[in-house]
Design a protein around this motif. Structure first.
Motif, PDB file in Angstrom:
ATOM      1  N   GLN A   1       0.961  -1.364   0.110  1.00  0.00           N
ATOM      2  CA  GLN A   1      -0.070   0.145  -0.132  1.00  0.00           C
ATOM      3  C   GLN A   1       0.923   1.280  -0.120  1.00  0.00           C
ATOM      4  O   GLN A   1       1.623   1.478   0.885  1.00  0.00           O
TER       5      GLN A   1
ATOM      6  N   TYR B   1       1.397  -5.330   6.969  1.00  0.00           N
ATOM      7  CA  TYR B   1      -0.037  -5.846   7.050  1.00  0.00           C
ATOM      8  C   TYR B   1      -0.131  -6.890   8.264  1.00  0.00           C
ATOM      9  O   TYR B   1      -0.788  -6.925   9.208  1.00  0.00           O
TER      10      TYR B   1
ATOM     11  N   THR C   1      -2.036  -6.689  11.474  1.00  0.00           N
ATOM     12  CA  THR C   1      -3.293  -7.310  11.605  1.00  0.00           C
ATOM     13  C   THR C   1      -3.187  -8.608  12.232  1.00  0.00           C
ATOM     14  O   THR C   1      -3.990  -9.357  12.789  1.00  0.00           O
TER      15      THR C   1
ATOM     16  N   SER D   1      -5.533  -9.077   3.822  1.00  0.00           N
ATOM     17  CA  SER D   1      -6.221  -7.921   4.132  1.00  0.00           C
ATOM     18  C   SER D   1      -7.526  -8.406   4.433  1.00  0.00           C
ATOM     19  O   SER D   1      -8.180  -7.910   5.470  1.00  0.00           O
ATOM     20  N   CYS D   2      -8.137  -9.533   3.853  1.00  0.00           N
ATOM     21  CA  CYS D   2      -9.616  -9.691   4.294  1.00  0.00           C
ATOM     22  C   CYS D   2      -9.772 -11.273   4.494  1.00  0.00           C
ATOM     23  O   CYS D   2     -11.056 -11.693   4.288  1.00  0.00           O
TER      24      CYS D   2
ATOM     25  N   GLY E   1     -16.093 -13.540  12.198  1.00  0.00           N
ATOM     26  CA  GLY E   1     -15.260 -12.817  11.490  1.00  0.00           C
ATOM     27  C   GLY E   1     -14.571 -12.972  10.097  1.00  0.00           C
ATOM     28  O   GLY E   1     -15.264 -13.963   9.592  1.00  0.00           O
ATOM     29  N   GLN E   2     -13.452 -12.262   9.751  1.00  0.00           N
ATOM     30  CA  GLN E   2     -13.029 -12.751   8.185  1.00  0.00           C
ATOM     31  C   GLN E   2     -12.762 -13.825   8.066  1.00  0.00           C
ATOM     32  O   GLN E   2     -12.430 -14.281   7.148  1.00  0.00           O
TER      33      GLN E   2
ATOM     34  N   SER F   1     -14.025  -8.664   4.695  1.00  0.00           N
ATOM     35  CA  SER F   1     -14.402  -7.248   4.530  1.00  0.00           C
ATOM     36  C   SER F   1     -15.326  -6.697   5.534  1.00  0.00           C
ATOM     37  O   SER F   1     -16.042  -7.899   6.284  1.00  0.00           O
ATOM     38  N   VAL F   2     -15.465  -5.542   5.826  1.00  0.00           N
ATOM     39  CA  VAL F   2     -16.181  -5.027   6.955  1.00  0.00           C
ATOM     40  C   VAL F   2     -17.732  -5.555   6.752  1.00  0.00           C
ATOM     41  O   VAL F   2     -18.309  -5.948   8.056  1.00  0.00           O
ATOM     42  N   PRO F   3     -18.460  -5.394   5.348  1.00  0.00           N
ATOM     43  CA  PRO F   3     -19.868  -5.522   5.680  1.00  0.00           C
ATOM     44  C   PRO F   3     -19.813  -7.248   6.056  1.00  0.00           C
ATOM     45  O   PRO F   3     -21.039  -7.466   6.791  1.00  0.00           O
TER      46      PRO F   3
ATOM     47  N   VAL G   1     -18.133  -9.230   7.749  1.00  0.00           N
ATOM     48  CA  VAL G   1     -17.714  -9.369   9.077  1.00  0.00           C
ATOM     49  C   VAL G   1     -18.864  -8.899  10.239  1.00  0.00           C
ATOM     50  O   VAL G   1     -19.234  -9.861  10.842  1.00  0.00           O
TER      51      VAL G   1
END
Ligand SMILES: Cc1cc2nc3c(=O)[nH]c(=O)nc-3n(C[C@H](O)[C@H](O)[C@H](O)COP(=O)(O)OP(=O)(O)OC[C@H]3O[C@@H](n4cnc5c(N)ncnc54)[C@H](O)[C@@H]3O)c2cc1C
Length: 197
Positions: free
Chosen positions: A8, A118, A122, A129-130, A160-161, A168-170, A172
């Motif tokens: 990133q 990352y 995390t 990431s996801c 969770g993921q 992804s947030v939605p 999760v």
């Protein structure tokens, strides 16, 4: 397989990009080579839609580039790790300057994150990431579901993921909501959901 590892590159710029699309993907006529991998497109996101993220008249630009975890791990702790990061941000900066002439002079801050960054922040496998990548093996799990309990361990639930392919947030948030619904059912209690205002 988890979501691909990525780099990133974030740029703090003295420009707002107000009125411009939040996410623009540039298709490259000639692919660029970054860390030995050809890249045929570069996506640029800006954050002008949220004025709380930067001082007035400024915003952040973010570019994600798929990148091999093993390579960064091999060179971690050596000077090469830093110079390779700077080389990648230099390549991206060249492209940004071609698409937004003069932007180089308006860049106040550059931050490079590798798959190891990352992983450090995390704890995710190879800095994913996801969670799980959607493949022909993991896609059916979206319907079948991933087990969220452990045998012999009552009242233990995982959400969770890593328990929903794709992450992804939605997804999760949905994972947590669905588990609460199941717990309510087990406890013979009505499940009521409300939508935040
Ligand atoms: C850089 C980046 C950008 C992303 N961008 C997007 C995006 O634009 N849109 C999107 O939808 N998703 C995005 N994602 C993915 C999304 O953030 C994740 O899929 C989601 O946050 C995962 O939620 P989670 O609850 O499963 O895990 P997490 O958010 O990682 O939560 C796990 C929590 O458990 C805690 N924890 C860990 N171990 C313990 C322990 N032993 N005891 C107690 N607590 C513990 C951790 O501190 C953490 O708070 C992004 C991810 C990254 C890394």
């Amino acid at each position: 397989m988890a979501i691909h590892s990525q780099m990133q590159l974030s740029f703090g710029v003295r420009r707002t990009f107000a009125g411009e699309a939040h996410w623009v993907t540039h298709l490259l006529d000639t692919p660029i080579t970054i860390m030995d991998e050809p890249h045929h497109e570069i996506g640029i996101q800006h954050y002008a839609f949220d004025s709380s993220l930067a001082p007035a008249g400024k915003t952040a630009l973010v570019v994600f580039i798929r990148s091999d975890y093993a390579y960064w791990q091999r060179i971690y702790g050596r000077r090469l790790y830093d110079s390779e990061q700077r080389q990648v941000s230099g390549i991206v900066l060249e492209l940004l300057d071609a698409w937004h002439p003069g932007i180089r002079d308006d860049i106040e801050f550059v931050d490079e994150a590798t798959p190891l960054s990352y992983e450090r922040y995390t704890g995710n496998w190879q800095g994913a990431s996801c969670g799980w990548l959607l493949t022909k093996d993991t896609l059916p799990l979206m319907i079948k579901g991933i087990p969220k309990r452990l045998p012999g361990l009552e009242k233990f639930y995982m959400v969770g993921q890593w328990t929903e392919p794709g992450g992804s947030v939605p997804i999760v948030a949905m994972s947590g909501r669905n588990m609460i619904q199941e717990i309510c059912h087990e406890d013979y209690r009505p499940f009521v959901a409300t939508t935040p205002l």
